[in-house]
Design a protein around this motif. Structure first.
Motif, PDB file in Angstrom:
ATOM      1  N   LYS A   5     -22.112  18.476  32.598  1.00 46.67           N
ATOM      2  CA  LYS A   5     -21.433  19.301  32.694  1.00 46.67           C
ATOM      3  C   LYS A   5     -21.339  20.749  34.041  1.00 46.67           C
ATOM      4  O   LYS A   5     -20.663  20.992  34.789  1.00 46.67           O
ATOM      5  CB  LYS A   5     -20.413  20.180  31.422  1.00 46.67           C
ATOM      6  CG  LYS A   5     -19.884  18.567  30.291  1.00 46.67           C
ATOM      7  CD  LYS A   5     -19.784  19.730  29.222  1.00 46.67           C
ATOM      8  CE  LYS A   5     -18.731  18.897  28.350  1.00 46.67           C
ATOM      9  NZ  LYS A   5     -18.545  19.243  27.126  1.00 46.67           N
ATOM     10  N   LYS A   8     -21.761  19.009  36.974  1.00 47.58           N
ATOM     11  CA  LYS A   8     -20.340  18.715  37.526  1.00 47.58           C
ATOM     12  C   LYS A   8     -19.676  20.580  37.888  1.00 47.58           C
ATOM     13  O   LYS A   8     -18.562  20.695  38.522  1.00 47.58           O
ATOM     14  CB  LYS A   8     -19.359  18.482  36.352  1.00 47.58           C
ATOM     15  CG  LYS A   8     -19.559  17.171  36.396  1.00 47.58           C
ATOM     16  CD  LYS A   8     -19.242  16.081  35.530  1.00 47.58           C
ATOM     17  CE  LYS A   8     -19.606  14.473  35.057  1.00 47.58           C
ATOM     18  NZ  LYS A   8     -19.129  14.009  34.211  1.00 47.58           N
ATOM     19  N   THR A   9     -19.673  21.478  37.527  1.00 46.93           N
ATOM     20  CA  THR A   9     -19.375  22.651  37.588  1.00 46.93           C
ATOM     21  C   THR A   9     -20.152  23.365  38.231  1.00 46.93           C
ATOM     22  O   THR A   9     -19.070  23.702  38.997  1.00 46.93           O
ATOM     23  CB  THR A   9     -19.533  23.503  36.111  1.00 46.93           C
ATOM     24  OG1 THR A   9     -19.060  22.822  34.073  1.00 46.93           O
ATOM     25  CG2 THR A   9     -18.757  25.120  36.534  1.00 46.93           C
ATOM     26  N   ILE A  13     -17.729  23.957  41.853  1.00 43.32           N
ATOM     27  CA  ILE A  13     -17.971  25.958  42.110  1.00 43.32           C
ATOM     28  C   ILE A  13     -17.770  25.132  43.727  1.00 43.32           C
ATOM     29  O   ILE A  13     -17.833  26.384  44.638  1.00 43.32           O
ATOM     30  CB  ILE A  13     -18.563  26.813  41.482  1.00 43.32           C
ATOM     31  CG1 ILE A  13     -18.087  26.886  40.112  1.00 43.32           C
ATOM     32  CG2 ILE A  13     -19.500  27.823  42.257  1.00 43.32           C
ATOM     33  CD1 ILE A  13     -19.209  27.595  39.295  1.00 43.32           C
TER      34      ILE A  13
END
Length: 100
Positions: A5, A8-9, A13
């Motif tokens: 996660k 992916k974050t 961004i």
């Protein structure tokens, strides 16, 4: 938060910040350099995040070849070191303004 996660974050961004710089920056001299700088900084952060993700997962993928830490530790650490060097280089060059 899991490593997947976080990876992916950081990617999301980076994409959002690059698109925001592309759309919101006034089209004056130095426009392309600013957008490129935002992109390269986000790419450096993504590279460092991927290296942490690879260390936690125990496998790294370089050019379509996956190396596992349990099978080939030397190749695994070489791949991780390439990603760390790439990320640090991109961030260092851009933040110290050697790029332009």
């Amino acid at each position: 938060m899991s490593s997947s996660k976080v990876l992916k974050t950081v990617f999301a961004i980076g994409v959002i910040s690059t698109l925001a710089a592309l759309i919101l920056t006034p089209k004056v001299e130095g426009y392309g350099d600013f957008v490129a700088r935002v992109f390269l900084i986000s790419l450096g952060a993504l590279s460092l995040t991927y290296s942490v993700y690879a260390i936690r997962k125990g496998e790294v993928e370089v050019k379509g070849f996956t190396s596992k830490r349990s099978v080939s530790p030397a190749l695994f650490w070489f791949g991780v070191s390439v990603y760390i060097f790439l990320g640090c280089s991109m961030l260092g060059i851009n933040l110290m303004q050697i790029y332009t």
